[in-house]
Every structure is written in structure tokens, then in C-alpha cells.
Scaffold this motif. Structure first.
Motif, PDB file in Angstrom:
ATOM      1  N   LEU A 197       0.833  -1.212   0.000  1.00 43.99           N
ATOM      2  CA  LEU A 197       0.000   0.000   0.000  1.00 43.99           C
ATOM      3  C   LEU A 197       0.860   1.251   0.000  1.00 43.99           C
ATOM      4  N   GLN A 198       1.936   1.188   0.742  1.00 47.67           N
ATOM      5  CA  GLN A 198       2.790   2.358   0.894  1.00 47.67           C
ATOM      6  C   GLN A 198       3.484   2.731  -0.412  1.00 47.67           C
ATOM      7  N   THR A 199       3.585   1.771  -1.331  1.00 46.80           N
ATOM      8  CA  THR A 199       4.284   2.075  -2.577  1.00 46.80           C
ATOM      9  C   THR A 199       3.348   2.711  -3.606  1.00 46.80           C
ATOM     10  N   ILE A 200       2.044   2.760  -3.305  1.00 41.61           N
ATOM     11  CA  ILE A 200       1.115   3.387  -4.255  1.00 41.61           C
ATOM     12  C   ILE A 200       1.280   4.901  -4.170  1.00 41.61           C
ATOM     13  N   PRO A 201       1.601   5.536  -5.297  1.00 40.95           N
ATOM     14  CA  PRO A 201       1.861   6.988  -5.245  1.00 40.95           C
ATOM     15  C   PRO A 201       0.614   7.753  -4.829  1.00 40.95           C
ATOM     16  N   PRO A 202       0.745   8.690  -3.914  1.00 43.58           N
ATOM     17  CA  PRO A 202      -0.408   9.474  -3.446  1.00 43.58           C
ATOM     18  C   PRO A 202      -1.039  10.272  -4.597  1.00 43.58           C
ATOM     19  N   SER A 203      -0.216  10.577  -5.643  1.00 44.67           N
ATOM     20  CA  SER A 203      -0.742  11.385  -6.744  1.00 44.67           C
ATOM     21  C   SER A 203      -1.953  10.724  -7.399  1.00 44.67           C
ATOM     22  N   LEU A 204      -1.974   9.393  -7.398  1.00 46.67           N
ATOM     23  CA  LEU A 204      -3.116   8.699  -8.006  1.00 46.67           C
ATOM     24  C   LEU A 204      -4.404   9.042  -7.271  1.00 46.67           C
ATOM     25  N   TYR A 205      -4.293   9.040  -5.925  1.00 49.15           N
ATOM     26  CA  TYR A 205      -5.490   9.350  -5.127  1.00 49.15           C
ATOM     27  C   TYR A 205      -5.885  10.805  -5.306  1.00 49.15           C
ATOM     28  N   GLU A 206      -4.837  11.680  -5.386  1.00 49.94           N
ATOM     29  CA  GLU A 206      -5.124  13.102  -5.563  1.00 49.94           C
ATOM     30  C   GLU A 206      -5.879  13.330  -6.879  1.00 49.94           C
ATOM     31  N   ALA A 207      -5.395  12.673  -7.939  1.00 49.25           N
ATOM     32  CA  ALA A 207      -6.052  12.811  -9.240  1.00 49.25           C
ATOM     33  C   ALA A 207      -7.487  12.310  -9.170  1.00 49.25           C
ATOM     34  N   ALA A 208      -7.660  11.158  -8.507  1.00 54.11           N
ATOM     35  CA  ALA A 208      -8.999  10.579  -8.394  1.00 54.11           C
ATOM     36  C   ALA A 208      -9.914  11.522  -7.616  1.00 54.11           C
ATOM     37  N   GLU A 209      -9.337  12.084  -6.574  1.00 58.82           N
ATOM     38  CA  GLU A 209     -10.095  13.029  -5.744  1.00 58.82           C
ATOM     39  C   GLU A 209     -10.603  14.196  -6.599  1.00 58.82           C
ATOM     40  N   LEU A 210      -9.674  14.721  -7.436  1.00 56.83           N
ATOM     41  CA  LEU A 210     -10.033  15.846  -8.300  1.00 56.83           C
ATOM     42  C   LEU A 210     -11.169  15.475  -9.238  1.00 56.83           C
ATOM     43  N   ASP A 211     -11.149  14.202  -9.676  1.00 53.96           N
ATOM     44  CA  ASP A 211     -12.206  13.752 -10.589  1.00 53.96           C
ATOM     45  C   ASP A 211     -13.488  13.415  -9.848  1.00 53.96           C
ATOM     46  N   GLY A 212     -13.453  13.566  -8.512  1.00 50.68           N
ATOM     47  CA  GLY A 212     -14.672  13.368  -7.742  1.00 50.68           C
ATOM     48  C   GLY A 212     -14.942  11.935  -7.332  1.00 50.68           C
ATOM     49  N   ALA A 213     -13.885  11.085  -7.313  1.00 48.12           N
ATOM     50  CA  ALA A 213     -14.084   9.697  -6.898  1.00 48.12           C
ATOM     51  C   ALA A 213     -14.273   9.619  -5.393  1.00 48.12           C
ATOM     52  N   THR A 214     -15.209   8.771  -4.953  1.00 48.30           N
ATOM     53  CA  THR A 214     -15.397   8.582  -3.517  1.00 48.30           C
ATOM     54  C   THR A 214     -14.281   7.689  -2.983  1.00 48.30           C
ATOM     55  N   LYS A 215     -14.183   7.628  -1.641  1.00 47.90           N
ATOM     56  CA  LYS A 215     -13.162   6.792  -1.005  1.00 47.90           C
ATOM     57  C   LYS A 215     -13.335   5.328  -1.445  1.00 47.90           C
ATOM     58  N   PHE A 216     -14.592   4.910  -1.492  1.00 48.01           N
ATOM     59  CA  PHE A 216     -14.862   3.530  -1.866  1.00 48.01           C
ATOM     60  C   PHE A 216     -14.404   3.260  -3.301  1.00 48.01           C
ATOM     61  N   GLN A 217     -14.727   4.217  -4.196  1.00 50.43           N
ATOM     62  CA  GLN A 217     -14.299   4.055  -5.591  1.00 50.43           C
ATOM     63  C   GLN A 217     -12.780   4.028  -5.693  1.00 50.43           C
ATOM     64  N   GLN A 218     -12.129   4.852  -4.883  1.00 49.36           N
ATOM     65  CA  GLN A 218     -10.665   4.871  -4.915  1.00 49.36           C
ATOM     66  C   GLN A 218     -10.101   3.509  -4.505  1.00 49.36           C
ATOM     67  N   THR A 219     -10.682   2.967  -3.447  1.00 53.05           N
ATOM     68  CA  THR A 219     -10.211   1.655  -2.980  1.00 53.05           C
ATOM     69  C   THR A 219     -10.396   0.608  -4.079  1.00 53.05           C
ATOM     70  N   ARG A 220     -11.578   0.663  -4.706  1.00 49.88           N
ATOM     71  CA  ARG A 220     -11.904  -0.378  -5.670  1.00 49.88           C
ATOM     72  C   ARG A 220     -11.055  -0.255  -6.946  1.00 49.88           C
ATOM     73  N   THR A 221     -10.853   0.967  -7.400  1.00 48.97           N
ATOM     74  CA  THR A 221     -10.213   1.112  -8.711  1.00 48.97           C
ATOM     75  C   THR A 221      -8.721   1.414  -8.643  1.00 48.97           C
ATOM     76  N   ILE A 222      -8.240   1.896  -7.502  1.00 47.68           N
ATOM     77  CA  ILE A 222      -6.796   2.165  -7.411  1.00 47.68           C
ATOM     78  C   ILE A 222      -6.115   1.164  -6.488  1.00 47.68           C
ATOM     79  N   THR A 223      -6.593   1.118  -5.232  1.00 51.17           N
ATOM     80  CA  THR A 223      -5.875   0.338  -4.228  1.00 51.17           C
ATOM     81  C   THR A 223      -5.848  -1.152  -4.572  1.00 51.17           C
ATOM     82  N   LEU A 224      -7.030  -1.731  -4.748  1.00 52.31           N
ATOM     83  CA  LEU A 224      -7.061  -3.185  -4.928  1.00 52.31           C
ATOM     84  C   LEU A 224      -6.292  -3.652  -6.175  1.00 52.31           C
ATOM     85  N   PRO A 225      -6.474  -2.992  -7.337  1.00 53.99           N
ATOM     86  CA  PRO A 225      -5.686  -3.449  -8.494  1.00 53.99           C
ATOM     87  C   PRO A 225      -4.182  -3.362  -8.250  1.00 53.99           C
ATOM     88  N   LEU A 226      -3.738  -2.314  -7.563  1.00 51.72           N
ATOM     89  CA  LEU A 226      -2.304  -2.175  -7.328  1.00 51.72           C
ATOM     90  C   LEU A 226      -1.815  -3.124  -6.228  1.00 51.72           C
TER      91      LEU A 226
END
Lengths: 307, 474
Positions: free
Chosen positions: A194-223
């Protein structure tokens, strides 16, 4: 002048050669001690055990070459296949439950910001530091029907106490010990990923309006996939090797755990109770082969699906 | 570990992954061949008397005597001895004072299964201890493996009257061979709670019929106490029960083994205990567990059908019941009989491959029969004596034990020792049959339907014996 210039050139050439040799040798020097120990305590015993699996050492008649007889015997040995089937069924449930918990804990701790997360991380990891025999003894005490606290707890809630060491509950009880022991270990691996996932991905997702749950599903779990693959393979192998917990609980629950409860327990008892080392060697190689097939099949399936 | 896992998304390098997998698999297989330490303890250590709890520093079994025998120090001969009996130094000092030409190198390599695995490894490697501590039930296996020296050549045949007849039978071969020196024994008796018996008006039962009736009578008056706790899954206890009833599960004649696990006495014993369990008048908790210990300490069990090493063991686990226990002979199948059997105890055996069999035999004989040291073993290390001299000594048997209300405990067990049936034989694969039995009976205990476990075990034992090359007798 010229000599002055050429001298350093000379020197650079020799040092670079020496350092090249040194650099080439360095890895071997580093892995050397391991390789020696590995050859002596792993490769050689394996070769010797493999060789031994083609013999039979009988009390009457002594040692004779029997070819594939031990393997044939193992394939017909219903006790062995019962034990293998038992741990496979056990693993399907236990590994999924454990890794789901590990992932949830890892993500949760990763989100925490205060110092409390260190306490959680250590607390969840700590059981891994307890030797499995000790863990099994401890839980065996908790499970026991007269002196453990579980009957009292059940009484307090007003339900009849389940006999956790009875045949119908024993797999659950062992699964609970194994999960308790290894959930933290797997959590640490996943947490590190988890620690190796760049925070920029979450920041970008945040800007696009992704919820925390969506972030987990589409960024965290695949990585996390590589880490989850690794922990799953380790867990599959670990499950097939299930040994210390049932061995320790056997004394407390002879009605539920027999000498061939898991493949490793069976192999060990063949080897050191019945002194049939050759057959035990054959059984061990089959266990190893099953672990290999299952792990590879798992990797094959899970990589296929996503390409 | 985690860096690589998080960086390499695996699927690009199947070759390396395959290699890594093979490696882990190899680890699995190799691990299977190795360590059996914690495992074997629970399975084969059922007879490990009270002495077993004291584990003296684990000396590494380098057993160098095999390579460099004798005469290392002037005219002195080294004899290596493996034993788990604690504080052996006491007797070693005495021995060396009396036998200045022999030096004893004592090594404690663990008890029960651990030691047997080590011993077999040492035999394979050809560097053996000269003398080793082996339990009666394991002797036939080592004899079949050719691991033991027949000590008749060293004067052992003249010792027949030295040791208790029941133990002597267990170390003797069919043609007068002798494979071990009886060191301690475990004749069966009955420990009971006098206070509970008095409270509920129970007479001390002398027959199994009376015992069964007492179990019912007690249960009618109270739900807190069981007359006893039966442990059929403990093959050591179970064997003692079969033995006392006159069962003859194994007859060994050279390489022919006759297996009859479900003969009349065995079925009788199975039906008896199974019936009591099914009726709910005796409990059936597994033995040597914390729960079982607590059962004695809290007064859940009113008796323990137990061997001679049990009285001192019980003192350790049931401190709260100090002074309440008494000892009586084991109940009989036929009124007026006085038949006992044996559970546990061990021998000193001379190991094949020793360079000093003469000295080794001398050591083994001295440790098991010399009057002063055997007396010390009985009082210091709490081994129940194997010698007739000590079993008949009033000084020893007359000792009053406060935990048992000042009763002369040893006197009762000494008598039991003389009554041990001498016809019972252990098979040359005893640990295996013990395990098969526990496997078969375990799931049947709750229902009390134990007799089918005898038949199931017999089938497995016969299959195993055939695999081992034995001829099965009829």
C-alpha cells in the motif's frame, strides 16, 4: 608530462578491472553462505529423501528397491487423500477469510494518521511472533469445555456452549488459531505494498470526484494484486503444511483429530511412529507436488484473467 | 520481501516465478522429512512417569564412544549412557567409585519418541550409545531392528529372580534371550478418594462388577463427581486394561505375528468401559491435559485406575486434595483373583554396535539392581522398583505417605507387581498399533461403542504388519 598523465590512466584501468572482478564476485560472496547451507540442509536431504522414496525398509527383509511402489501405495491410500482434501477445503475458507481481514486491516491502518496506527499494527502483528505450538496450547485451553472461559461466556449470553474441540467444530477452531496467527503477517506485506502506491493517483482521483470507496476499488485493490498473489501463494503452501496446531490439539481432542488429520501430520507419523521413512518420503514428495500444482494453478488462473 | 512483491506485477516473468515456486515446494518436501520433535512427544510418551517432567539439560548426542572406544584414559573404559532419568549424577558417582575402571558418559537426549528417533539415527550412522533407556513396550521393535545386544552372554540369564516376574517377562525373548535390564515398573492399582467414598456410602470395589455398580450408585446421588474417568484413547492405559483382563492381542514367533485384537477379554473390556461411558456414569476426558489435571484437583473424579508411578504424579497435579486419597488393588474380573498388569516403566538396554558390551552390561545391571542405588532411584528419582529385593524390603514398602492419609502406598503396588500377568506380549511395532488404536477409538468414545474400534484397528495392524514383511499367523 606524458608519464604523469599515463600513470593515472594506468591506475584507473587496473582499479576498474579489479573493481569489475570484485563487483562480479560480490553477489556470490553474499549469497555464498546461504548457498552452502541451502545445499547441505535442503538440496542434499531432498536428493537423499527422493532416493529413499524408491526403497522399502522393512522390519522383516530389510531394505529393498521397490521402484514406484511407495508412490503407488500413496495414490491408493485413502487416509492420505482424506487428509489432503481436508486441508484443501479448510484452506479455501480460511485463506479467503484471513486475507480479506488482512487487506481490511492494512487499508484501515494505512488511512489512520495518528500514532494509534502503530499500536494497531503491532497488536495485529504480535500473534505472529508467538510460536504456533504455544498458540495452539493457549487456544486449546480457551476451547476446553470445563476450564476455559467460553462456556461461561455462552452462559452469560444465554446460549448453549459449542464444544469447540468436537469433530464438527475442530476445523473452525484450528482455522481461528491459524487466522489469528497469520493475519498480521499478511497484513504487513499488504501494508507495505500500500505504501508504494503513489499518493498522486489518489489526488487525481479526488479531483475527478471519486469517492473513497471508488478509490479503494479502482486504485488500491488493483495495485495490491501482486502482494495479494504473493500472500495467497504463501497461504496455500502454509495450509497444505498445516501441522503444529492439529498436532498440539490432538492430545486434547483425540475424538476429533487423528494421526492422519493433515498430510504433514500423516507423513511425520509414518516416519517417526511407524518408522517407515521411505513411504514418508514418497508422501512428502506428493505433498510438495500438490502444493506446487495448486500454487501454480492459482497464479495461472489469476494472471490469465487480467491479460 | 514486500518490495519485490509490490514492484513486480508477476506476469512478465513466469520462468522466475516457476523457479521460486519450485523452491518453496522444495522447502515443503524437505520440511516433511525433518523435525519431529514436538510431534512424537505427545504420541509415544504416554508412559513417561513423573520423572519425565524434569528434563535435564539437553546434551547433544554426539556419542563419540563408537568411534573411539575404551582405554582413552589409562585403563579406563568409557560407557555412554542415554537416559532421561533426572539427577543421574548421584548414582553415577557411586558407580564410578565402585568401578574405577569405567567412566560413564551420561547424556539426556530427551524422552519417549524423541530419544527413539535419535537412537535410530545413531544406529544408522553407526555411532551408538553403549547403553540406552528404553520402555518395555518399545523393546520388541528395537529387537526386530537388530538394535539390541542379547545380554545372556554377560550373565543376564542368572538374574531371572532378581527382577519382578512381570517385568522380566517383558525383557525376555522366546528362547531365553534377554534384551534389557528392568529399571522401573508400573503395576496397576486403584487410587481413590476416601472422603467421597465415605460421603456417598461407596464400598471400595474389589471386582469390576462392584465397580460398575458403584459408578451407578454414586451418579444417582450427585452430578458433580464421576466414579472415575476412563481414557480409552490413551493406548498405554488401554493396554493395561486389556492385559489385566487376559487379552492376548499379539503373539510373536520369530517373523510370524498373530494379531487378535478383538478376542473375548478385549471385547469384554471394550463393552464394559463403553457401557459405563454411554450410561454417563463415568467421564471420558482425555488424560494428561490441563482439564484432566483439574478434574483430579477439583474432585470431579473419585478414582484413578492407575500404575505405580501415578501416586507421586497425582500429588503434583491435585495439591488441593492432600490427605484425601487412598490406594487399593485394581478391581478384578473374577472374584477372589488378584491379577494386575503393567503400564509404563523402562529398561536399560545394551545397544548393538557397542565396542564395550561387557562394560555396558555391567553398567546396566548395576544401575538396575545394585541395592543402594536402586533404593536411591526409588526415593530420590521416584522410580517404582523393579527388583524383588526392594519390592520385598519392609523399609521401602513401609513408607507412609501423608498425601494418602499415611497409607503404605508402595506396599500395595509391590503386591500388584508380583501379580502382573506374565503372558502379555508387545508387538514389534507397538507405537504404530498404539496410534492406530487411538485413531480408531477416538471418534467412538462419545457413543461408547468401542468394540468396533478393536476390529478396525486389527485390520489396519494386519495390513501394516504385512507391509513390514511379517507373516500373519492364524
Amino acid at each position: 608530462m606524458t608519464t604523469v598523465i599515463s600513470a593515472p590512466r594506468e591506475r584507473t584501468r587496473t582499479t576498474s578491472l579489479r573493481s569489475r572482478v570484485r563487483r562480479a564476485l560480490a553477489p556470490y560472496i553474499f549469497v555464498g553462505p546461504f548457498l552452502v547451507a541451502f545445499a547441505l540442509f535442503m538440496v542434499l536431504p531432498l536428493i537423499s529423501a527422493f532416493n529413499n522414496s524408491f526403497y522399502a525398509d522393512r522390519l522383516v527383509g530389510g531394505r529393498v528397491f521397490v521402484g514406484f511402489d511407495n508412490y503407488r501405495r500413496a495414490f491408493d491410500d485413502s487416509l492420505f487423500w482424506q487428509s489432503a482434501w481436508r486441508v484443501i477445503r479448510f484452506g479455501v475458507v480460511q485463506v479467503i477469510v484471513m486475507l480479506t481481514l488482512s487487506t481490511m486491516f492494512a487499508i484501515g491502518i494505512n488511512r489512520m494518521t495518528s500514532w494509534v496506527r502503530h499500536v494497531y499494527r503491532l497488536g495485529i502483528f504480535l500473534p505472529f511472533a508467538i510460536p504456533s505450538v504455544v498458540a495452539a496450547l493457549m487456544w486449546g485451553y480457551l476451547y476446553s469445555k470445563n476450564i476455559g472461559p467460553i462456556p461461561d461466556l455462552a452462559d452469560a449470553i444465554g446460549t448453549p456452549a459449542v464444544e469447540l474441540l468436537s469433530p464438527s467444530w475442530i476445523l473452525f477452531s484450528i482455522g481461528n488459531i491459524v487466522t489469528w496467527s497469520f493475519v498480521g503477517y499478511n497484513m504487513i506485506i499488504i501494508y507495505a505494498a500500500l505504501q508504494t502506491i503513489p499518493p498522486s493517483l489518489y489526488e487525481a482521483a479526488e479531483l475527478d470526484g471519486a469517492t473513497k470507496f471508488q478509490q479503494t476499488r479502482t486504485i488500491t485493490l488493483p495495485l495490491l494484486r501482486p502482494a495479494l498473489l504473493l500472500t495467497t501463494v504463501f497461504s496455500i503452501i502454509g495450509t497444505l503444511q498445516l501441522f503444529a496446531e492439529p498436532e498440539t490439539l490432538r492430545r486434547l481432542a483425540p475424538q476429533s483429530i487423528n494421526s492422519s488429520f493433515t498430510p504433514n501430520l500423516y507423513a511425520l507419523n509414518i516416519a517417526f511412529v511407524s518408522n517407515d521413512l521411505s513411504y514418508a518420503a514418497a508422501v512428502s514428495f506428493i505433498i510438495g507436488f500438490i502444493a506446487f500444482v495448486l500454487s501454480y494453478a492459482f497464479m495461472f488462473v489469476s494472471t490469465k484473467r487480467n491479460t | 520481501m514486500y518490495t519485490s512483491s509490490s514492484q513486480s506485477p508477476g506476469r512478465r516473468r513466469p520462468g522466475k516465478r516457476l523457479a521460486a515456486l519450485l523452491l518453496t515446494v522444495a522447502t515443503v518436501a524437505a520440511a516433511c522429512g525433518g523435525s519431529g520433535d514436538d510431534a512424537s512427544e505427545a504420541t509415544t510418551d504416554d508412559s513417561s512417569a513423573p520423572a519425565a517432567s524434569d528434563d535435564i539439560g539437553e546434551d547433544t548426542p554426539d556419542a563419540t564412544t563408537g568411534e573411539e572406544p575404551a582405554e582413552s584414559d589409562g585403563d579406563k573404559t568409557d560407557v555412554t549412557m542415554w537416559s532421561r532419568v533426572p539427577d543421574l549424577d548421584i548414582q553415577i558417582e557411586d558407580f564410578e567409585a565402585a568401578n574405577p575402571v569405567i567412566d560413564i558418559d551420561w547424556q539426556n537426549v530427551g524422552h519417549g519418541g524423541d530419544q527413539y528417533t535419535q537412537l535410530r539415527t545413531a544406529i544408522q550412522a553407526g555411532v551408538v550409545p553403549d547403553v540406552a533407556h528404553i520402555e518395555y513396550q518399545e523393546l520388541p521393535a528395537f529387537v526386530a531392528e537388530g538394535a539390541l545386544v542379547d545380554v545372556t552372554a554377560y550373565g543376564a540369564s542368572e538374574l531371572a529372580d532378581t527382577y519382578a516376574p512381570g517385568l522380566w517377562a517383558n525383557v525376555s525373548g522366546a528362547n531365553g534371550e534377554v534384551y534389557g535390564y528392568p529399571w522401573d515398573g508400573g503395576p496397576m492399582g486403584m487410587l481413590y478418594r476416601e472422603d467421597i467414598f465415605t460421603e456417598f456410602g461407596i464400598e471400595v470395589p474389589t471386582t469390576w462388577d462392584e465397580f460398575a455398580q458403584a459408578a451407578v450408585d454414586l451418579r444417582e446421588q450427585t452430578t458433580d463427581v464421576f466414579l472415575t474417568n476412563a481414557t480409552p484413547a490413551d493406548a498405554g492405559w488401554w493396554t493395561a486394561m486389556l492385559w489385566q483382563a487376559g487379552a492376548r492381542p499379539f503373539q510373536i514367533d520369530g517373523t510370524t505375528v498373530t494379531v487378535d485384537l478383538d478376542d473375548e477379554p478385549a471385547v469384554r473390556v471394550a463393552d464394559y468401559w463403553g457401557g459405563l461411558i454411554a450410561d454417563g456414569v463415568v467421564s471420558a476426558d482425555p488424560d494428561f491435559t490441563p482439564e484432566w489435571n483439574e478434574g483430579f484437583n477439583s474432585g470431579k473424579y473419585a478414582t484413578w485406575i492407575a500404575p505405580a508411578w501415578a501416586p507421586s504424579f497425582l500429588q503434583g497435579i491435585a495439591e488441593d486434595t492432600d490427605g484425601l486419597w487412598r490406594v487399593a488393588p485394581i478391581p478384578q474380573w473374577n472374584e477372589g483373583d488378584a491379577v494386575s498388569s503393567n503400564w509404563g516403566g523402562s529398561t536399560l538396554a545394551v545397544i548393538e554396535g557397542t565396542d564395550t558390551p561387557d562394560e555396558a552390561a555391567r553398567v546396566a545391571q548395576w544401575f538396575t539392581s545394585e541395592p543402594e542405588s536402586t533404593q536411591l532411584f526409588a526415593t530420590e528419582q521416584l522410580l517404582f522398583p523393579s527388583t524383588n529385593a526392594l519390592l520385598n524390603s519392609e523399609e521401602y514398602t513401609g513408607t507412609e505417605v501423608p498425601f494418602y492419609g499415611g497409607q503404605k502406598v508402595a506396599e500395595i503396588f509391590a503386591e500388584a507387581s508380583a501379580n502382573v500377568d506374565t503372558e502379555f506380549q508387545f508387538p514389534p511395532f507397538n507405537a504404530t498399533w498404539y496410534q492406530f488404536w487411538t485413531d480408531a477409538v477416538g471418534p467412538r468414545i462419545e457413543s461408547g461403542d468401542l468394540a468396533p474400534a478393536l476390529t478396525e484397528t486389527e485390520e489396519r495392524v494386519i495390513e501394516f504388519a504385512e507391509q513390514q514383511g511379517f507373516t500373519i499367523g492364524q
